[in-house]
Design an enzyme around this catalytic site. Structure first.
Site, mmCIF file in Angstrom:
data_model
loop_
_atom_site.group_PDB
_atom_site.id
_atom_site.type_symbol
_atom_site.label_atom_id
_atom_site.label_comp_id
_atom_site.label_asym_id
_atom_site.label_seq_id
_atom_site.Cartn_x
_atom_site.Cartn_y
_atom_site.Cartn_z
ATOM 1 N N LEU A 154 0.829 -1.209 0.000
ATOM 2 C CA LEU A 154 0.000 0.000 0.000
ATOM 3 C C LEU A 154 0.859 1.253 0.000
ATOM 4 O O LEU A 154 1.856 1.329 0.700
ATOM 5 C CB LEU A 154 -0.869 0.035 1.264
ATOM 6 C CG LEU A 154 -1.656 -1.228 1.589
ATOM 7 C CD1 LEU A 154 -2.374 -1.066 2.917
ATOM 8 C CD2 LEU A 154 -2.634 -1.500 0.475
ATOM 9 N N CYS A 284 8.541 4.125 5.167
ATOM 10 C CA CYS A 284 8.803 2.830 4.538
ATOM 11 C C CYS A 284 10.170 2.759 3.879
ATOM 12 O O CYS A 284 11.023 1.988 4.316
ATOM 13 C CB CYS A 284 7.702 2.526 3.541
ATOM 14 S SG CYS A 284 6.094 2.487 4.315
HETATM 15 C C1 UGA Z 1 5.922 2.763 -0.430
HETATM 16 C C2 UGA Z 1 5.681 1.801 -1.598
HETATM 17 O O1 UGA Z 1 5.404 2.541 -2.806
HETATM 18 C C3 UGA Z 1 4.501 0.879 -1.291
HETATM 19 O O2 UGA Z 1 4.341 -0.074 -2.340
HETATM 20 C C4 UGA Z 1 4.790 0.128 0.023
HETATM 21 O O3 UGA Z 1 3.707 -0.708 0.389
HETATM 22 C C5 UGA Z 1 5.006 1.155 1.129
HETATM 23 O O4 UGA Z 1 6.121 2.010 0.778
HETATM 24 C C6 UGA Z 1 5.269 0.396 2.421
HETATM 25 O O5 UGA Z 1 6.299 -0.266 2.521
HETATM 26 O O6 UGA Z 1 4.393 0.359 3.292
HETATM 27 P P1 UGA Z 1 4.840 5.098 0.307
HETATM 28 O O7 UGA Z 1 5.996 5.244 1.237
HETATM 29 O O8 UGA Z 1 3.467 5.397 0.793
HETATM 30 O O9 UGA Z 1 4.786 3.588 -0.290
HETATM 31 O O10 UGA Z 1 5.053 6.092 -0.908
HETATM 32 P P2 UGA Z 1 5.631 6.235 -2.365
HETATM 33 O O11 UGA Z 1 4.567 6.839 -3.190
HETATM 34 O O12 UGA Z 1 6.270 5.017 -2.886
HETATM 35 O O13 UGA Z 1 6.741 7.378 -2.104
HETATM 36 C C7 UGA Z 1 7.790 7.230 -1.169
HETATM 37 C C8 UGA Z 1 8.694 8.438 -1.202
HETATM 38 O O14 UGA Z 1 9.398 8.516 -2.429
HETATM 39 C C9 UGA Z 1 7.998 9.786 -1.042
HETATM 40 O O15 UGA Z 1 8.764 10.632 -0.207
HETATM 41 C C10 UGA Z 1 7.958 10.353 -2.439
HETATM 42 O O16 UGA Z 1 7.941 11.766 -2.478
HETATM 43 C C11 UGA Z 1 9.259 9.823 -3.009
HETATM 44 N N1 UGA Z 1 9.222 9.676 -4.469
HETATM 45 C C12 UGA Z 1 8.346 8.821 -5.039
HETATM 46 C C13 UGA Z 1 10.105 10.401 -5.249
HETATM 47 O O17 UGA Z 1 10.922 11.198 -4.753
HETATM 48 N N2 UGA Z 1 10.061 10.244 -6.612
HETATM 49 C C14 UGA Z 1 9.193 9.392 -7.204
HETATM 50 O O18 UGA Z 1 9.217 9.278 -8.441
HETATM 51 C C15 UGA Z 1 8.312 8.662 -6.398
#
Ligand code: UGA
Length: 456
Positions: A154, A284
């Site tokens: 998620l 995460c």
């Molecule tokens: C992440 C994973 O995407 C989920 O699949 C997983 O279940 C979850 O961790 C977990 O282990 O519980 P999440 O932390 O909610 O989910 O968010 P993401 O959308 O993946 O983003 C994580 C971080 O990376 C954020 O700080 C976001 O700003 C950054 N990010 C994301 C970037 O800097 N660039 C991107 O292209 C995508």
């Protein structure tokens, strides 16, 4: 089916609520009495789009209930999900004491067959320890049980959608009985046979594909456990990769958003997690990466690749500070506005948010900070000292010599920039998330803004 969720945090509440939504009877357990009282009174302790309505609806239908009594929870469920927290210890390893504690209590309380499913993010081989623990502490009742691993994928902000319309469901099992139960439990999601509460009628464009069954991958327990850490580490690696490219783009005059688009169109690579910026945060990626490195080390494997992913991510803060210095010269006594405090949009979560690191670092350099976030202000106020929190982006802009966009909230894209310009002392935008497209940033420059993005 009758399901117990042990640990009603972020993962537990979303899992329990969505399983109730697809027709199961679910009891969610937590030892935090205050949290249970909030849930019983119809509120929810976290912000997650769409979740509150689902909690209310399923509670009203009698399919979802809450208790602080673990024994009661265990008694009512055939499938018992462990969803308690696994926070990082000082050396980066996951703290599994809560998993061990609830496993013992489940074992002591179980007096009939239970399928115990680990959903918390845990290091590989935790399932084996859960199995051993159950055997030891269930010696009086001698109840039958199976253990399974069912990692969650998620994302905060889209968790309900992710649960109901996953890319895949992974289950690690040791026998057919456990596999059969989990297949039955997830059948409405696999077959997409439930009425979607988010998009009705379902539409592919709304993220609700309606036809293809969801892949249901059955593995051994260790492999399922590894899939979780490997997935998160791979996504974190994609982000650090594009951030390294972004530094190169800055040096040679290329545009990282175009480079990412060009790379991402290759189906083998994919466009997701290729947005360059101030780096990844949240509860995460940073902790899972560290935990995975520790697991590898303990097993005698060199995973310096992931250490580098971490190093590149940490260096983002320097990149931001250096960009500011290059434009403002001396930072001391300057006023800088920060738009966005949450680690990403559509959440109020500020854990390991890069925005907070940037603020603390700038404060050490003597900068006065003003800040605004649509959802995360209350949590940020508890974490940050000496910041002027404002009610909207315009109040932040007033008197600032720079405005940093730290979270790509949608509302920041539609600001009245002419107004922002008149309010700022110096119209300088540091777009830490590259929220503006090419035409928009040309327009900003025409309006007289100095604009600096990340890698463009
Ligand atoms: C992440 C994973 O995407 C989920 O699949 C997983 O279940 C979850 O961790 C977990 O282990 O519980 P999440 O932390 O909610 O989910 O968010 P993401 O959308 O993946 O983003 C994580 C971080 O990376 C954020 O700080 C976001 O700003 C950054 N990010 C994301 C970037 O800097 N660039 C991107 O292209 C995508």
């Amino acid at each position: 089916m009758d399901i117990s969720i042990i640990g009603t945090g972020y993962v537990g509440l979303v899992t329990g609520t969505c399983l109730a939504e697809i027709g199961h009877r679910v009891v969610c357990v937590d030892n935090d009495e205050e949290k249970i009282a909030v849930l019983k009174s119809g509120g929810i302790p976290i912000y997650e789009p769409g979740l509150e309505d689902l909690v209310k609806r399923n509670t009203a239908k009698g399919r979802l209930s809450f208790t602080s009594r673990l024994e009661e929870g265990v008694e009512r469920g055939t499938v018992v999900f462990i969803c308690v927290g696994t926070p990082p210890l000082e050396d980066g390893e996951a703290d599994l004491s809560a998993v061990e504690r609830v496993t013992r209590k489940i074992a002591e309380a179980a007096n009939s067959y239970k399928l115990i499913v680990e959903k918390s993010t845990v290091p590989v081989q935790t399932g084996m320890w859960i199995e051993k623990t159950i055997k030891i502490y269930n010696n009086r009742q001698n109840a039958e049980f199976d253990v399974a691993s069912n990692p969650e994928f998620l994302r905060e902000g889209t968790a309900v959608l992710d649960f109901l319309h996953p890319d895949r469901i992974v289950v690690g099992v040791t026998n057919d009985r456990a596999e059969r139960l989990l297949r039955e439990l997830y059948a409405p999601i696999i077959e997409r046979s439930f009425v979607c509460p988010i998009h009705s009628p379902p539409s592919a464009s709304g993220g609700c594909p309606s036809s293809e069954p969801v892949p249901f991958l059955v593995t051994d327990i260790q492999s399922a456990e590894l899939i979780k850490h490997a997935s998160n580490s791979f996504l974190a690696m994609k982000i650090s990769f594009i951030n390294a490219i972004s530094d190169l783009c800055d040096k040679v005059g290329a545009d990282v958003t175009k480079v990412a688009e060009g790379i991402g169109l290759d189906k083998r690579i994919g466009a997701s997690h290729l947005n360059a910026g101030i780096g990844f945060g949240g509860f995460c990626f940073p902790k899972d990466l560290q935990a995975f490195v520790r697991i590898a080390e303990k097993s005698g494997c060199d995973f310096s690749l992931l250490r580098e992913v971490e190093r590149i991510n940490n260096s983002r803060i320097d990149v931001v500070v250096n960009k500011l210095k290059a434009h403002l010269w001396i930072l001391k006594e300057k006023t800088v506005g920060v738009l966005g405090l949450a680690f990403k949009p559509n959440t109020d979560d500020i854990r390991f948010a890069p925005s907070l690191e940037i603020i603390k670092r700038l404060q050490r350099e003597g900068v006065n900070i003003k800040a605004y976030d649509p959802k995360a202000m209350e949590k940020a106020k508890r974490e940050l000292e000496g910041v002027t929190f404002c009610n909207d982006p315009y109040a932040v802009a007033e008197g600032c010599e720079a405005l940093i966009i730290a979270t790509e909230w949608r509302e920041f894209k539609t600001l009245d920039m002419a107004r922002i310009k008149t309010l700022m002392r110096r119209p300088f935008i540091l777009d830490g998330r590259n929220i503006y497209n090419r035409e928009e940033l040309v327009r900003l420059r025409q309006m007289g803004f100095e604009y600096v993005g990340m890698g463009r």
